[in-house]
Enzyme design. Structure first.
Site, PDB file in Angstrom:
ATOM      1  N   HIS A  63      -8.332  -3.856  -3.249  1.00  9.02           N
ATOM      2  CA  HIS A  63      -8.462  -2.501  -3.245  1.00  9.02           C
ATOM      3  C   HIS A  63      -8.848  -2.250  -4.776  1.00  9.02           C
ATOM      4  O   HIS A  63      -8.221  -2.286  -5.804  1.00  9.02           O
ATOM      5  CB  HIS A  63      -7.204  -1.628  -3.173  1.00  9.02           C
ATOM      6  CG  HIS A  63      -6.390  -1.869  -1.826  1.00  9.02           C
ATOM      7  ND1 HIS A  63      -6.691  -1.093  -0.685  1.00  9.02           N
ATOM      8  CD2 HIS A  63      -5.544  -2.874  -1.316  1.00  9.02           C
ATOM      9  CE1 HIS A  63      -6.035  -1.710   0.347  1.00  9.02           C
ATOM     10  NE2 HIS A  63      -5.219  -2.786   0.013  1.00  9.02           N
ATOM     11  N   ARG A  65     -10.428   1.023  -5.452  1.00  6.51           N
ATOM     12  CA  ARG A  65     -10.202   2.252  -5.668  1.00  6.51           C
ATOM     13  C   ARG A  65     -11.352   3.137  -5.928  1.00  6.51           C
ATOM     14  O   ARG A  65     -11.340   4.159  -6.515  1.00  6.51           O
ATOM     15  CB  ARG A  65      -9.172   2.532  -6.637  1.00  6.51           C
ATOM     16  CG  ARG A  65      -7.916   1.968  -6.746  1.00  6.51           C
ATOM     17  CD  ARG A  65      -7.055   2.151  -5.415  1.00  6.51           C
ATOM     18  NE  ARG A  65      -5.777   1.498  -5.345  1.00  6.51           N
ATOM     19  CZ  ARG A  65      -5.026   1.378  -4.374  1.00  6.51           C
ATOM     20  NH1 ARG A  65      -5.459   1.669  -3.255  1.00  6.51           N
ATOM     21  NH2 ARG A  65      -3.717   0.839  -4.514  1.00  6.51           N
ATOM     22  N   ASN A 278       3.753  -2.138   0.594  1.00  4.97           N
ATOM     23  CA  ASN A 278       3.541  -2.148   2.085  1.00  4.97           C
ATOM     24  C   ASN A 278       2.936  -3.376   2.561  1.00  4.97           C
ATOM     25  O   ASN A 278       1.656  -3.579   2.105  1.00  4.97           O
ATOM     26  CB  ASN A 278       2.941  -0.769   2.603  1.00  4.97           C
ATOM     27  CG  ASN A 278       3.616   0.360   2.028  1.00  4.97           C
ATOM     28  OD1 ASN A 278       4.786   0.357   1.932  1.00  4.97           O
ATOM     29  ND2 ASN A 278       2.734   1.454   2.113  1.00  4.97           N
ATOM     30  N   ASP A 305      -4.084  -8.633  -1.904  1.00  2.00           N
ATOM     31  CA  ASP A 305      -3.722  -7.188  -1.797  1.00  2.00           C
ATOM     32  C   ASP A 305      -3.783  -6.675  -3.094  1.00  2.00           C
ATOM     33  O   ASP A 305      -2.778  -5.718  -3.294  1.00  2.00           O
ATOM     34  CB  ASP A 305      -2.697  -7.051  -0.829  1.00  2.00           C
ATOM     35  CG  ASP A 305      -2.436  -5.678  -0.504  1.00  2.00           C
ATOM     36  OD1 ASP A 305      -3.201  -4.738  -0.461  1.00  2.00           O
ATOM     37  OD2 ASP A 305      -1.142  -5.143   0.153  1.00  2.00           O
TER      38      ASP A 305
END
Length: 424
Positions: A63, A65, A278, A305
């Site tokens: 990620h 962003r 998560n 992740d």
């Protein structure tokens, strides 16, 4: 040109390893052999004596962003973090703001990624706006350069929609990656329902939330023939479901994160929001089941992740702070320390999980060392002790700061050019 001499080479794709020199020209490997001589005056010679020479790592779950959350990370700083961790290819997730559900946003991230020192690819969304109601124009997005499809961060709850997405992706021979957590079973996500949730006095996330969707999507993949990836597995039952499905179909893939094979819910109690993610960290039996899955090939990919957040966000109470930790700069060291040094995996096997296999999932020309292949190469000091203290990432949300780890990337070469070099 680059000439890498005196290193110990491991190519996890072919299994070839030993003392070899590597000569690159442009973006490709020109020769691999013993006792190669410098061919011309302008060729840079790198003495890799005492170092491991391996293919650049491939992370299919990051990620960055960007667009939307530049204070957490952007594509430039994310790529720098990747290079520092030995990754020469990464695949961005599509839960940006706006999400990558259209040609324009996809073109933006790919163009910005092209300007970095590594290969930055991106998935597009499965559903428009990540709302789980209507499929994106997957064929159009594939033509525009999407590497695959995912709504990672938001589970897909409509089984009929998932089936259609799999069928269309299968027609394109492109992977679909799934975040498997049923929100209807979760009360305060990011913390395991059990000892950790009891400590914080919250509901937490039960393992059944993951198991339920994993079971559904594995069955749909077997029925459709789709190439799927079960992301960031956390529960031992999920590992067993994948094991059974892989025995029935060749297009089933699963990934484990370094934090899930290293930590348990005890870390959430110790580190608080820095170990909130998560799916959450679970029990020791789950951690060991994930390692067994990596050992026997049930889980065929290690992915970080990488999920940066600001310090201000992570300082919020446990129920308000966002889930996720950064991981690009510690992943390889955690693999060496917790899997290779611990005797679970060989170095060749670890490299395959972190380069060749993820490249194969996305049909990438990456994750191997061969003449005519990409000059994406890393040099690793496997004996070095490494204590993470500062990061190339814009964020520092990780419980691994201050840990004593084994193995450090010394140099990262991408497309024949140095993307990262350890400071002297």
């Amino acid at each position: 040109m680059l000439l890498i001499k005196n290193g110990y080479m491991i190519d996890p794709k072919s299994g070839r390893e030993g003392k070899f020199d590597i000569l690159t020209e442009g973006e490709k490997i020109l020769r691999i052999g013993k006792g190669l001589e410098r061919p011309e005056e302008g060729c840079e010679v790198i003495d890799a004596e005492g170092l491991l020479v391996a293919p650049g790592l491939v992370d299919v779950h990051v990620h960055f962003r960007d667009p939307g959350f530049p204070l957490k990370e952007d594509i430039v700083t994310g790529a720098a973090a990747a290079a520092a961790g030995g990754f020469t290819t990464v695949v961005m997730m599509a839960n940006t703001k706006p999400p990558i559900d259209n040609r324009e946003t996809l073109a933006y991230v790919l163009e910005k990624g092209y300007g970095t020192d590594i290969h930055v690819l991106s998935c597009a969304n499965v559903t428009k706006g990540m709302r789980g109601k209507e499929l994106t124009p997957v064929e159009e997005l594939a033509e525009a350069g999407a590497a695959g499809f995912t709504d990672d961060g938001v589970p897909l709850l409509d089984g009929n929609l998932v089936r259609e997405a799999m069928e269309r992706a299968a027609g394109l021979d492109m992977p679909v990656s799934f975040h498997e957590e049923d929100p209807g079973l979760i009360d305060n996500n990011g913390i395991n329902r059990g000892k950790a949730s009891g400590f914080f006095g919250i509901g937490g996330s039960p393992r059944e939330a993951e198991i339920r969707l994993v079971e559904r999507d594995l069955q749909l993949a077997l029925e459709t023939g789709a190439n799927i990836n079960i992301q960031h597995i956390s529960a031992r039952e999920s590992v067993e479901l994948v094991r059974q499905a892989r025995a029935r179909g060749s297009n089933i893939h699963a990934e484990a994160t370094p934090h899930h094979f290293t930590l348990t819910e005890e870390a959430a109690i110790q580190y608080g929001t820095l170990a909130k993610m998560n799916p959450p960290l679970r029990e020791e039996e789950d951690r060991l089941a994930i390692i067994r899955g990596l050992v026997d090939g049930t889980i065929d990919i290690i992915a970080t992740d990488h999920a940066p957040h600001t310090a201000e966000e992570k300082e919020k109470p446990i129920t308000e702070a966002p889930s996720g930790i950064i991981g690009l700069e510690t992943a390889l060291s955690l693999g060496i320390t917790r899997l290779v040094e611990a005797g679970y995996l060989t170095m060749r096997r670890l490299l395959r999980l972190m380069s060749t296999n993820p490249a194969n999932l996305y049909h990438l020309d990456a994750g191997y060392l061969a003449e005519g292949g990409p000059a994406d190469i890393i040099l690793i000091d496997t004996a070095a002790e490494y204590v993470p203290e500062s990061y190339a990432s814009r964020s520092a949300n990780t419980p691994f700061t201050g840990w004593r780890l084994r193995g450090k990337v010394v140099r990262t070469i991408c497309a024949g050019r140095t993307a990262y070099e350890e400071a002297p």
